[in-house]
Design an enzyme around this catalytic site. Structure first.
Site, PDB file in Angstrom:
ATOM      1  CB  ALA A 166      -0.933   0.034   1.326  1.00  0.00           C
ATOM      2  CG  ASP A 167       3.719   2.373   3.067  1.00  0.00           C
ATOM      3  OD1 ASP A 167       3.325   3.501   3.568  1.00  0.00           O
ATOM      4  OD2 ASP A 167       3.780   1.243   3.845  1.00  0.00           O
ATOM      5  N   GLY A 168       3.837   1.596  -1.338  1.00  0.00           N
ATOM      6  CA  GLY A 168       4.187   1.510  -2.651  1.00  0.00           C
ATOM      7  C   GLY A 168       3.257   2.140  -3.671  1.00  0.00           C
TER       8      GLY A 168
END
Length: 395
Positions: A166-168
């Site tokens: 999700a961060d990426g």
């Protein structure tokens, strides 16, 4: 020009992954990125694998950036930050909503200093709403988005990815949002504020799940490595204990696979002409494909699939990626020199532009390596540097 974003000044005041990775992507294409870190350093410096006490993740995430230590919670740090904003194009931050405002660095104040600045605010749940003040990380987004609910084996629990998915995704989205805001600034002359919630971008990649529930009341179940849209689609073990992935998203490819494994009779079944119908017969198709693959070593499977023009790929580890000739041909892996670690390999820039390519200018620098250099351009002389260092505002 040192890249197509040469001349764009970015202040990366975010920590860990989503915001900083967005800044990394901008740096790869020539933006001047100043990484503003707490004197204790971005936690990513000690996150994950290390060699001789040097964080390896930081070497990738901090590449192309100048590291400046500056405690924004102190009045002196805030005053220097305002000077930096006056000449910046972009500010990226991920403090809890209200923190910048408490420091006198909210968007209204930054706009007074520099009406052209773009402020990208990356938080778990966004700037508004009942969850805005909650601590938020990518893991929570992977859970709340529905990703974990559909990931894993049918009889197993919901499954989280073992990396910052999700961060990426949020980093990629944030970089796109920043470029969109800069393009709008070309027309209006004014910057704007970007409210980026980590729980949102991953929803887009989940495809039709929301609309399918809205219109049909259907929820996608966990299916392991299978797909509800086509079959055969799975991971299969080879005779030498390797693993290969097979996809048949195209009807013609599905037919080639079944002919290759000696089951052309299945292609003649009425249900075989539809991907969704094939998915309902996944047990039968997996048995046919899996049995054929299990009798052959990985090299033979790949060679036979390639000859049949059927889609297959080996399941790689990082070691395999580094050795693969296709990645080598594309230049996917960059070989660099790092002042602390010597020769180092990492993922290269994301895409290749024919006229204005990007490049990795340097790997993640030591903490505060550029503090004196950068702050001197904003009127901070040696005496003030010593005073700030003594006060703990810089390191």
């Amino acid at each position: 020009m040192d890249g197509p974003l040469s001349g764009i000044r970015v202040l990366d005041a975010a920590t860990l992954f989503a915001g900083p990775l967005a800044a990394t992507l901008l740096a790869d294409f020539g933006a001047e990125v100043v990484k503003i870190e707490h004197p204790g350093g971005d936690p990513v410096r000690s996150h994950g694998a290390q060699r001789e006490g040097v964080g390896l993740w930081w070497k990738m995430l901090g590449r192309g950036k100048k590291s400046v230590t500056l405690y924004l919670g102190a009045p002196d740090g805030q005053e220097i930050f305002r000077r930096m904003v006056a000449e910046a194009d972009v500010v990226i931050e991920n403090f809890r909503p209200g923190t910048l405002e408490r420091w006198g660095l909210g968007y209204d104040r930054l706009c007074e200093i520099n009406p052209r600045v773009v402020l990208a605010r990356v938080t778990g749940f966004g700037q508004i709403g009942p969850y805005a003040q909650r601590p938020g990380f990518g893991t929570l987004a992977e859970a709340m988005s529905g990703f974990a609910a559909v990931t894993g084996e049918p009889d197993g629990p919901p499954t989280l990815p073992p990396f910052g998915l999700a961060d990426g995704i949020t980093a990629l989205t944030t970089a796109f949002a920043i470029m969109t805001a800069l393009r709008a600034r070309d027309a209006t002359g004014r910057g704007q504020q970007i409210d980026m919630a980590i729980i949102e971008p991953i929803l887009t990649l989940l495809g039709p799940q929301l609309i399918a529930y809205d219109q049909l009341g259907e929820l996608q179940p966990r299916m392991g490595n299978r797909s509800s849209n086509n079959a055969p689609r799975n991971i299969y073990r080879t005779a030498d204990d390797g693993w290969v992935a097979v996809s048949t998203s195209a009807q013609t490819v599905a037919e080639r696979v079944l002919r290759l494994v000696g089951r052309p009779d299945l292609t003649e079944q009425p249900w075989f002409a539809s991907g969704a119908e094939r998915a309902r017969h996944a047990d039968e198709l997996d048995a046919a494909v899996g049995a054929w693959i299990a009798q052959r070593d990985t090299e033979t499977v790949l060679r036979e699939f390639e000859a049949a023009e059927a889609a297959v790929a080996p399941v790689y580890t990082a070691a395999d990626v580094l050795a693969d000739p296709q990645f080598r041909a594309l230049g996917t892996i960059a070989e660099l020199h790092d002042d602390e670690l010597g020769p180092i390999r990492m993922q290269n820039i994301l895409f290749r532009l024919s006229e204005t390519p990007g490049r990795i200018r340097w790997t993640g620098p030591p903490l505060g390596a550029h503090t004196a250099e950068v702050l001197s351009t904003y009127g901070v002389d040696a005496a003030e540097l010593d005073r700030l260092r003594t006060a703990g505002v810089i390191r």
